[in-house]
Design a protein around this motif. Structure first.
Motif, PDB file in Angstrom:
ATOM      1  N   PHE A 203       0.847  -1.193   0.000  1.00 49.47           N
ATOM      2  CA  PHE A 203       0.000   0.000   0.000  1.00 49.47           C
ATOM      3  C   PHE A 203       0.887   1.249   0.000  1.00 49.47           C
ATOM      4  O   PHE A 203       1.860   1.323   0.748  1.00 49.47           O
ATOM      5  N   GLN A 205       0.255   5.782  -0.461  1.00 48.94           N
ATOM      6  CA  GLN A 205      -0.701   6.862  -0.723  1.00 48.94           C
ATOM      7  C   GLN A 205      -0.597   7.237  -2.204  1.00 48.94           C
ATOM      8  O   GLN A 205       0.500   7.279  -2.744  1.00 48.94           O
ATOM      9  N   PHE A 231      -0.965  -0.250  11.597  1.00 48.83           N
ATOM     10  CA  PHE A 231      -1.223  -0.211  10.141  1.00 48.83           C
ATOM     11  C   PHE A 231      -0.202   0.718   9.467  1.00 48.83           C
ATOM     12  O   PHE A 231      -0.573   1.636   8.729  1.00 48.83           O
ATOM     13  N   ASN A 236       5.402   5.109   5.908  1.00 52.65           N
ATOM     14  CA  ASN A 236       5.135   6.464   5.415  1.00 52.65           C
ATOM     15  C   ASN A 236       5.116   7.503   6.549  1.00 52.65           C
ATOM     16  O   ASN A 236       5.544   8.635   6.359  1.00 52.65           O
ATOM     17  N   GLU A 252       2.108  -4.051  11.377  1.00 52.58           N
ATOM     18  CA  GLU A 252       1.566  -4.149  10.021  1.00 52.58           C
ATOM     19  C   GLU A 252       1.472  -5.634   9.651  1.00 52.58           C
ATOM     20  O   GLU A 252       2.318  -6.435  10.053  1.00 52.58           O
ATOM     21  N   ILE A 253       0.466  -5.987   8.842  1.00 52.46           N
ATOM     22  CA  ILE A 253       0.273  -7.404   8.487  1.00 52.46           C
ATOM     23  C   ILE A 253       1.102  -7.828   7.264  1.00 52.46           C
ATOM     24  O   ILE A 253       1.494  -8.987   7.132  1.00 52.46           O
ATOM     25  N   CYS A 277       2.126  -8.459  12.140  1.00 49.64           N
ATOM     26  CA  CYS A 277       1.058  -9.144  12.881  1.00 49.64           C
ATOM     27  C   CYS A 277      -0.304  -8.750  12.331  1.00 49.64           C
ATOM     28  O   CYS A 277      -0.426  -7.780  11.588  1.00 49.64           O
ATOM     29  N   ASP A 278      -1.295  -9.530  12.718  1.00 47.84           N
ATOM     30  CA  ASP A 278      -2.674  -9.217  12.356  1.00 47.84           C
ATOM     31  C   ASP A 278      -3.284  -8.407  13.499  1.00 47.84           C
ATOM     32  O   ASP A 278      -3.496  -8.925  14.598  1.00 47.84           O
ATOM     33  N   LEU A 279      -3.569  -7.148  13.242  1.00 51.50           N
ATOM     34  CA  LEU A 279      -4.064  -6.269  14.308  1.00 51.50           C
ATOM     35  C   LEU A 279      -5.542  -6.518  14.642  1.00 51.50           C
ATOM     36  O   LEU A 279      -6.103  -5.842  15.489  1.00 51.50           O
ATOM     37  N   ASN A 280      -6.158  -7.486  13.952  1.00 46.42           N
ATOM     38  CA  ASN A 280      -7.512  -7.887  14.356  1.00 46.42           C
ATOM     39  C   ASN A 280      -7.466  -8.909  15.477  1.00 46.42           C
ATOM     40  O   ASN A 280      -8.501  -9.310  16.006  1.00 46.42           O
ATOM     41  N   ASP A 295      -3.904   4.025  11.067  1.00 48.08           N
ATOM     42  CA  ASP A 295      -4.350   4.362   9.713  1.00 48.08           C
ATOM     43  C   ASP A 295      -4.854   3.066   9.077  1.00 48.08           C
ATOM     44  O   ASP A 295      -4.206   2.487   8.208  1.00 48.08           O
TER      45      ASP A 295
HETATM   46  C1  SAM Z   1      -4.505   2.697   4.734  1.00 52.71           C
HETATM   47  S1  SAM Z   1      -3.039   1.719   4.726  1.00 52.71           S
HETATM   48  C2  SAM Z   1      -1.966   2.758   5.678  1.00 52.71           C
HETATM   49  C3  SAM Z   1      -0.484   2.601   5.448  1.00 52.71           C
HETATM   50  C4  SAM Z   1       0.419   3.747   5.875  1.00 52.71           C
HETATM   51  N1  SAM Z   1      -0.026   4.432   7.074  1.00 52.71           N
HETATM   52  C5  SAM Z   1       0.632   4.756   4.750  1.00 52.71           C
HETATM   53  O1  SAM Z   1       0.330   5.951   4.946  1.00 52.71           O
HETATM   54  O2  SAM Z   1       1.123   4.361   3.685  1.00 52.71           O
HETATM   55  C6  SAM Z   1      -3.500   0.412   5.757  1.00 52.71           C
HETATM   56  C7  SAM Z   1      -2.441  -0.621   6.044  1.00 52.71           C
HETATM   57  O3  SAM Z   1      -2.994  -1.594   6.954  1.00 52.71           O
HETATM   58  C8  SAM Z   1      -2.495  -2.875   6.625  1.00 52.71           C
HETATM   59  N2  SAM Z   1      -3.437  -3.862   7.206  1.00 52.71           N
HETATM   60  C9  SAM Z   1      -4.645  -4.235   6.696  1.00 52.71           C
HETATM   61  N3  SAM Z   1      -5.233  -5.140   7.511  1.00 52.71           N
HETATM   62  C10 SAM Z   1      -4.393  -5.329   8.563  1.00 52.71           C
HETATM   63  C11 SAM Z   1      -4.451  -6.140   9.739  1.00 52.71           C
HETATM   64  N4  SAM Z   1      -5.489  -6.931   9.983  1.00 52.71           N
HETATM   65  N5  SAM Z   1      -3.421  -6.091  10.607  1.00 52.71           N
HETATM   66  C12 SAM Z   1      -2.364  -5.280  10.376  1.00 52.71           C
HETATM   67  N6  SAM Z   1      -2.241  -4.488   9.268  1.00 52.71           N
HETATM   68  C13 SAM Z   1      -3.243  -4.513   8.380  1.00 52.71           C
HETATM   69  C14 SAM Z   1      -2.398  -2.860   5.118  1.00 52.71           C
HETATM   70  O4  SAM Z   1      -1.476  -3.836   4.663  1.00 52.71           O
HETATM   71  C15 SAM Z   1      -1.944  -1.415   4.835  1.00 52.71           C
HETATM   72  O5  SAM Z   1      -0.544  -1.332   4.763  1.00 52.71           O
END
Ligand code: SAM
Length: 364
Positions: A203, A205, A231, A236, A252-253, A277-280, A295
């Protein structure tokens, strides 16, 4: 059969709405108070969708769209409305959603504008035979395009010159910037020669100018030394925060994103702790947190809200691209006051925007 209606207000996702026999009808490409002739295109139990057949009375803020595909292409929603009015609409929609879903009443939203055209650095095209295009509004039907005034000029020149090349649609920008060269987020506005290199697949922006504004905003808002960043993507915000001497731990996952973050941190000699890790899932974190930044993706993060309620960081900065899940999540937080809300218009002429909510802890 046609109906004549007056637009009663603006809804999320680019629609205006009106009512026929008490039932709400959503209509794209209109503005509040306009009188329009419409044709119902879809009838559901609770609502209808319609398209405009004729504009009978328009507003003073209506203007001629600048793209010949506007109305056909699914990308833009507000090109027919003057920019300042687009911002009023977005801010009103944000207020309504915060109130309706989050029960949060707000007087003040600070609006941050951005460049209205040629701002998008990344794109996913559709391909059909040798043709490049997008999906039409609300459908999977292919629309060939040879120009897009939302995309940066480099990508536009690529559409013109290389239209018949075999390309992977989501590698478009990589090809446009010369094959395998890494892509780069410039951070020289923070520290001399600083940048983040990344590869396609993570991901990032899409509006690099507005992203600079977002990074600066976060740097100005963050209080305290210890930052927990959820996240984090490719870093970034993480890398700028560490360049400003914050002690950041980033979560971050996505494996590629974490690897990218680590490599960039190493090159810049920054000491950043990362966790893939999985933040859920339940979060086990014992150290003190001054500011927690999150984010999340569009789905928001109920799990982080429960973590915040237990952990009680002094400050929370929530960056969101989806107001309904932001409103839902904020309503769960206990013991926090909403200090400030910013609407950063990262996506002019579309219904999308970023919201940055700043909260502080009332009592431990
Ligand atoms: C909106 S992006 C934000 C990334 C960063 N803050 C940026 O500005 O580029 C959301 C991020 O959350 C990560 N993500 C999605 N589901 C997740 C989860 N369950 N656990 C951890 N990270 C996760 C995605 O891989 C992505 O990199």
């Amino acid at each position: 059969m046609f109906e004549i209606v007056q637009i009663a207000g603006q809804a999320y996702k680019g629609y205006g709405y009106s009512f026929i026999n008490g039932k709400i009808v959503f209509i794209p490409f209109v503005e509040t108070n306009e009188k329009v002739a419409i044709k119902i295109t879809k009838e559901k139990k609770d609502y209808c969708l319609a398209e405009v057949v004729d504009i009978l009375e328009s507003t003073k803020t209506r203007k001629k769209p600048f793209c010949k595909y506007f109305g056909l292409c699914g990308g833009c929603h507000y090109q027919h409305i003057h920019y300042n009015q687009q911002l009023n609409i977005k801010s009103q929609i944000l207020k309504n959603i915060l109130k309706r879903i989050g029960h949060i009443s707000l007087d003040n939203i600070e609006i941050i504008k951005s460049k209205q055209t040629f701002y998008r650095h990344r794109v996913k095209f559709q391909k059909k035979a040798e043709k490049i295009g997008f999906f039409k509004q609300n459908s999977n039907e292919f629309l060939e395009i040879n120009y897009c005034p939302i995309l940066v000029k480099l990508i536009n020149s690529y559409i013109k010159n290389h239209k018949d090349l075999e390309i992977e649609v989501d590698s478009f920008f990589k090809l446009a910037t010369n094959k395998n060269e890494p892509l780069r987020i410039d951070l020289s506005f923070i520290a001399k020669d600083a940048y983040i290199d990344y590869k396609m697949g993570s991901f990032t922006q899409v509006n690099l100018d507005a992203n600079k504004t977002l990074i600066n905003l976060i740097l100005n808002l963050v209080k305290g030394e210890n930052v927990f960043e959820a996240f984090c993507g490719i870093g970034n915000f993480t890398i700028p925060l560490a360049l400003k001497n914050h002690k950041v731990e980033a979560f971050e996952i996505d494996e590629l994103s974490i690897e990218t973050l680590k490599q960039n941190a190493k090159r810049l000699s920054l000491d950043i702790k990362t966790t893939q890790c999985d933040l859920n899932k339940p979060i086990n974190y014992k150290k003190p947190i001054d500011t927690l930044i999150l984010d999340p993706p569009r789905s928001g993060s109920l799990n982080l809200m429960h973590f915040i309620n237990n952990k009680k960081p002094n400050q929370v900065i929530y960056v969101s691209c989806e107001p309904p899940t932001l409103a839902r999540d904020l309503s769960i937080l206990k013991n926090y006051t909403l200090e400030k809300i910013f609407l950063l218009d990262m996506f002019p002429n579309t219904y999308h925007f970023e919201t940055i909510a700043v909260l502080s802890l009332i009592s431990k």
